[in-house]
Design a protein around this motif. Structure first.
Motif, PDB file in Angstrom:
ATOM      1  N   THR A 205      40.361  36.125  33.891  1.00  0.00           N
ATOM      2  CA  THR A 205      41.635  36.520  34.479  1.00  0.00           C
ATOM      3  C   THR A 205      41.522  37.826  35.261  1.00  0.00           C
ATOM      4  O   THR A 205      42.528  38.406  35.667  1.00  0.00           O
ATOM      5  N   HIS A 206      40.288  38.285  35.487  1.00  0.00           N
ATOM      6  CA  HIS A 206      40.047  39.470  36.316  1.00  0.00           C
ATOM      7  C   HIS A 206      38.637  39.332  36.897  1.00  0.00           C
ATOM      8  O   HIS A 206      37.938  38.332  36.676  1.00  0.00           O
ATOM      9  N   ASN A 207      38.210  40.354  37.649  1.00  0.00           N
ATOM     10  CA  ASN A 207      36.921  40.321  38.347  1.00  0.00           C
ATOM     11  C   ASN A 207      35.762  40.026  37.397  1.00  0.00           C
ATOM     12  O   ASN A 207      35.702  40.570  36.291  1.00  0.00           O
ATOM     13  N   VAL A 208      34.836  39.184  37.865  1.00  0.00           N
ATOM     14  CA  VAL A 208      33.586  38.943  37.138  1.00  0.00           C
ATOM     15  C   VAL A 208      32.597  40.035  37.551  1.00  0.00           C
ATOM     16  O   VAL A 208      32.274  40.184  38.734  1.00  0.00           O
ATOM     17  N   THR A 209      32.137  40.811  36.591  1.00  0.00           N
ATOM     18  CA  THR A 209      31.366  42.024  36.854  1.00  0.00           C
ATOM     19  C   THR A 209      29.867  41.864  36.641  1.00  0.00           C
ATOM     20  O   THR A 209      29.066  42.566  37.260  1.00  0.00           O
ATOM     21  N   ALA A 210      29.481  40.975  35.732  1.00  0.00           N
ATOM     22  CA  ALA A 210      28.062  40.810  35.393  1.00  0.00           C
ATOM     23  C   ALA A 210      27.855  39.423  34.828  1.00  0.00           C
ATOM     24  O   ALA A 210      28.783  38.804  34.301  1.00  0.00           O
ATOM     25  N   LEU A 211      26.634  38.937  34.950  1.00  0.00           N
ATOM     26  CA  LEU A 211      26.299  37.641  34.348  1.00  0.00           C
ATOM     27  C   LEU A 211      24.837  37.625  33.969  1.00  0.00           C
ATOM     28  O   LEU A 211      24.013  38.322  34.540  1.00  0.00           O
ATOM     29  N   ARG A 212      24.546  36.812  32.964  1.00  0.00           N
ATOM     30  CA  ARG A 212      23.173  36.652  32.493  1.00  0.00           C
ATOM     31  C   ARG A 212      22.953  35.209  32.081  1.00  0.00           C
ATOM     32  O   ARG A 212      23.759  34.630  31.357  1.00  0.00           O
ATOM     33  N   VAL A 213      21.841  34.657  32.544  1.00  0.00           N
ATOM     34  CA  VAL A 213      21.387  33.341  32.095  1.00  0.00           C
ATOM     35  C   VAL A 213      20.275  33.601  31.093  1.00  0.00           C
ATOM     36  O   VAL A 213      19.268  34.232  31.416  1.00  0.00           O
TER      37      VAL A 213
END
Length: 311
Positions: free
Chosen positions: A229-237
């Motif tokens: 519901t807000h900005n996606v800041t980081a991701l990890r696979v």
């Protein structure tokens, strides 16, 4: 299957905003870049701060271990790169790298190279074996460059993500732009490569509240991960477990199945906005950097348990 993992919440402690986290591969160390201008190393075995020092009065948004040289490299809002000895914390190099905030540092997996990405819209390639000379400048984004990531197999290739809404793929040797993806309707904060078998994919996270998975060869979006519901800041696979973790300013980390892209779990630790995530290869550790500190998540085949760190 990702849904065989359970998630158990433990205690939390508040602290300053952590903008970047990195894990050491052989020591129980988490490197944290803190918005106050500090960098610290937290020992997740003893649960104590091993080292902590002030880098600058400006926010520090990126810090990385360069383990083969026993260094820490730090990028800050003052546009400077600083290199420190990991044991003594003595600064061994200071470089006027960019004319605006440094958002991201990416260390090449095998070669003596590092990328820096900045609000000056540039990505720069640094060669530390040649005295940290800037060997290439990559220009083409129309807004802040938020992250750069090296291709896991084609080691002369990297991707960059920008608030201009595009992903750009660059040839490190020639300095040329290979291709551009018009990826999101708003700015892109994060990007990562991952392999599914021998097939490369990209995943991007955006201010449009979504993450998107891209087939790297066809350049098509194969899945949109919706729910934040807000900005996606980081991701990890995760390299071993079949999960994708997306972090957001909504204060949650969403865990998705890497194959089906089904939402498996939503983690919320009360640490407000989540800014960063890191995993250690061949380990069960995942670390989250948040407004109020760090959370270390230990993943096993049957459960995930978490311990909070006060920095």
């Amino acid at each position: 299957m990702a849904h065989s993992l359970n998630f158990e919440k433990e205690s939390v402690q508040t602290s300053e905003r952590v903008k970047c986290v990195d894990l050491h591969s052989s020591k129980p160390w988490i490197l944290a870049a803190v918005y106050s201008g500090n960098v610290c190393i937290w020992n997740y075995h003893s649960q104590k701060i091993e080292k902590s020092f002030k880098v600058t009065e400006s926010p520090v948004r990126s810090a990385k271990f360069i383990e083969r040289e026993n260094w820490i490299v730090v990028g800050a809002d003052d546009g400077l790169l600083r290199v420190y000895n990991c044991d003594t914390m003595e600064m061994i190099k200071e470089i006027e790298a960019h004319t605006d905030y440094i958002r991201c540092l990416a260390v090449h997996p095998t070669l003596p190279y590092m990328l820096s990405a900045s609000d000056d819209k540039l990505i720069k390639l640094w060669d530390w074996e040649k005295g940290w000379i800037c060997s290439r400048v990559f220009e083409g984004h129309g807004h802040y460059v938020m992250q750069a990531a090296f291709h896991p197999k084609a080691l002369n290739t990297f991707a960059s993500a920008s608030l201009d809404g595009t992903i750009k793929i660059w040839n490190m040797d020639s300095g040329s732009l290979d291709f551009t993806l018009d990826a999101h309707s708003k700015g892109i904060n994060c990007i990562e490569y991952f392999m599914a078998g021998d097939k490369p994919f990209l995943i991007s996270g955006s201010d449009d509240f979504t993450a998107k998975v891209w087939d790297y060869e066809t350049k098509c979006c194969v899945q949109e991960l919706e729910g934040h519901t807000h900005n996606v800041t980081a991701l990890r696979v995760h390299p071993e477990l079949p999960i994708i973790m997306t972090c957001s300013e909504d204060g949650t980390v969403r865990v998705w199945d890497k194959t089906s892209y089904r939402l498996e779990n939503t983690l919320e630790y009360g640490f407000e906005r989540v800014w960063a995530a890191a995993y250690m290869k061949d380990s069960s550790k995942v670390v989250l950097g948040c407004d109020k500190g760090m959370v270390v998540v230990s993943i096993s085949g049957s459960h995930i348990s978490d311990v909070a760190a006060d920095v």
